[in-house]
Design a protein around this motif. Structure first.
Motif, short mmCIF file in Angstrom:
data_model
loop_
_atom_site.label_atom_id
_atom_site.label_comp_id
_atom_site.label_asym_id
_atom_site.label_seq_id
_atom_site.Cartn_x
_atom_site.Cartn_y
_atom_site.Cartn_z
N UNK A 281 17.19 -6.28 4.19
CA UNK A 281 16.56 -6.06 2.69
C UNK A 281 16.35 -5.98 1.35
N UNK A 282 15.95 -7.61 0.97
CA UNK A 282 16.74 -6.83 -0.87
C UNK A 282 14.86 -6.32 -1.86
N UNK A 283 15.69 -5.24 -2.03
CA UNK A 283 14.28 -4.55 -2.19
C UNK A 283 14.15 -4.86 -3.91
N UNK A 284 14.71 -5.24 -4.78
CA UNK A 284 14.11 -6.43 -5.92
C UNK A 284 13.12 -6.67 -5.40
N UNK A 285 13.43 -7.72 -5.16
CA UNK A 285 12.33 -9.20 -4.42
C UNK A 285 11.11 -9.08 -4.47
N UNK A 286 10.82 -7.25 -4.14
CA UNK A 286 8.94 -7.16 -3.82
C UNK A 286 8.81 -7.16 -5.42
N UNK A 287 7.43 -7.28 -5.15
CA UNK A 287 6.66 -6.87 -6.38
C UNK A 287 6.22 -5.37 -6.44
N UNK A 288 6.05 -4.72 -6.13
CA UNK A 288 5.16 -3.49 -5.19
C UNK A 288 3.81 -3.65 -6.43
N UNK A 289 2.89 -2.76 -6.55
CA UNK A 289 1.79 -2.78 -7.47
C UNK A 289 0.92 -1.79 -6.42
N UNK A 290 1.28 -1.56 -5.36
CA UNK A 290 0.65 -0.23 -5.01
C UNK A 290 1.37 0.94 -3.66
N UNK A 291 1.47 1.92 -3.95
CA UNK A 291 2.14 2.82 -2.92
C UNK A 291 0.84 3.48 -1.62
N UNK A 292 1.33 3.46 -0.45
CA UNK A 292 -0.13 3.93 0.55
C UNK A 292 1.11 4.72 0.71
N UNK A 293 0.73 6.56 0.91
CA UNK A 293 1.14 7.55 1.55
C UNK A 293 0.51 8.46 2.51
N UNK A 294 0.45 8.89 3.35
CA UNK A 294 -0.43 9.68 4.42
C UNK A 294 0.48 10.42 5.12
N UNK A 295 0.86 11.79 4.22
CA UNK A 295 2.35 12.54 4.21
C UNK A 295 1.83 13.58 5.09
#
Length: 361
Positions: A281-295
């Protein structure tokens, strides 16, 4: 606010929760929360009872907090689903008629779904033998349920060890496998409202989503249809396996799921150390715009909370408004609350589920 089942008092019990959420989020100039009410009765899809011997018979029982020796005997349970209420007397009659089923039985757990599925777990203080299995198979056929027998170090499954749920989000029906013993949202009707709110809040995006604490994929499935691709994390092996099945069952193919805790993923994204489970998994290839959390109730730890600051949008579902407010306080200098909601997952108690969408200033 004490727990009291009184449908006529529903609104008067809900109002203080709304006010409490308003007060907690007021320092952050939050908009007025949208309130999603619960059904007044038969809303709870899970129920767990201890068994209590009285007059030579075992009865369903619950105990007040901190009180282990004074049982509250239960004949019916109006907050539980209609399916649970229909099964309770039939199961009780079965164990009363069978020494094999009742011998050393000490706990009963029900899991039902809006889709009509049901699973019962029977817990024993003795080994389960062939005689028990034969009686359990008859009971399973009679009640039209799946049944799991548990004793120390052993689990016997009659039928399936999961229940099947179907939830409608924005006109599409998603199917979920809910494993025995794993976490599921207890109030199915309100869960469906949460999913639709989150679906609308994230919007149609052309970038990627990072999801922490994904569980069995409850939110993952619908949210994946709104973004380019998803990287989701979950630490529970049982939940990961269920989520992988649910993704496949629903034809959702733009999700990579890794068995890491939120804290471990934070370390990976910060390049503190590599993880074998991220191999390929190449973490740098992601273009993250949103993070979803349900802690969990403790909220996000400070490092994970700091990680979410990198994202344009933070979609946060919380089961504890105090820790939600504490996390927002850490993020308030860079993010503002654009949407806010209260989901009354636990009517007649002080507990609530809430949601916020934070966007970068």
């Amino acid at each position: 606010m004490s727990s009291v089942f009184d449908p006529s008092a529903y609104q008067s019990l809900l109002a203080p929760k709304v006010e409490r959420l308003r007060e907690l989020l007021a320092p952050f100039s939050a908009p007025e929360p949208v309130v999603f009410e619960s059904p007044r009765e038969h809303y709870r899809l899970r129920a767990e009872f201890r068994l209590w011997r009285e007059d030579g018979q075992r009865h369903y029982a619950m105990f007040a907090p901190g009180e282990k020796h004074k049982a509250i005997l239960i004949e019916d349970f109006p907050i539980a689903s209609q399916r649970i209420n229909a099964l309770m007397p039939r199961l009780k009659a079965a164990w009363q008629a069978s020494e094999t089923l009742s011998n050393r039985l000490f706990q009963v757990e029900f899991l039902t779904t809006l889709a009509g599925d049901a699973m019962i777990t029977l817990c024993y203080h003795r080994p389960l033998d062939d005689e028990w299995e034969a009686a359990a198979r008859e009971l399973t056929a009679e009640l039209d349920v799946s049944l799991v027998g548990r004793s120390k170090g052993k689990r016997l499954v009659i039928g399936r060890d999961y229940a099947v749920e179907k939830l409608d989000v924005a006109g599409r029906t998603f199917s979920y496998r809910q494993p025995e013993g794993a976490f599921t949202q207890p109030n199915g009707a309100v869960n469906q409202k949460m999913l639709n709110w989150a679906f609308e809040a994230i919007g149609e995006r052309d970038d990627d989503l990072l999801e922490l604490y994904c569980g069995n994929g409850n939110f993952t499935l619908p949210l994946a249809t709104r973004v380019r691709q998803v990287l989701a994390t979950e630490i529970s092996k049982t939940s990961v396996n269920a989520a992988l099945h649910n993704l496949d069952e629903n034809g959702v193919d733009n999700v990579r799921l890794v068995r890491l805790s939120a804290e471990e993923l934070t370390e990976a994204l910060n390049e503190v150390r590599p993880f074998r489970r991220l191999q390929g998994i190449d973490l740098k290839s992601y273009q993250f715009g949103t993070v979803f959390v349900d802690p969990p109730r403790a909220g996000m730890d400070p490092d994970t909370c700091e990680l979410t600051r990198r994202f344009e949008r933070i979609l946060y579902i919380s089961c504890n408004p105090e820790t939600l407010a504490a996390n927002i306080a850490q993020l308030h200098d860079t993010h503002r609350i654009e949407r806010c909601a209260l989901f009354d997952q636990f009517p007649y108690t002080h507990h609530m589920e809430s949601g916020v969408l934070l966007v970068r200033r």
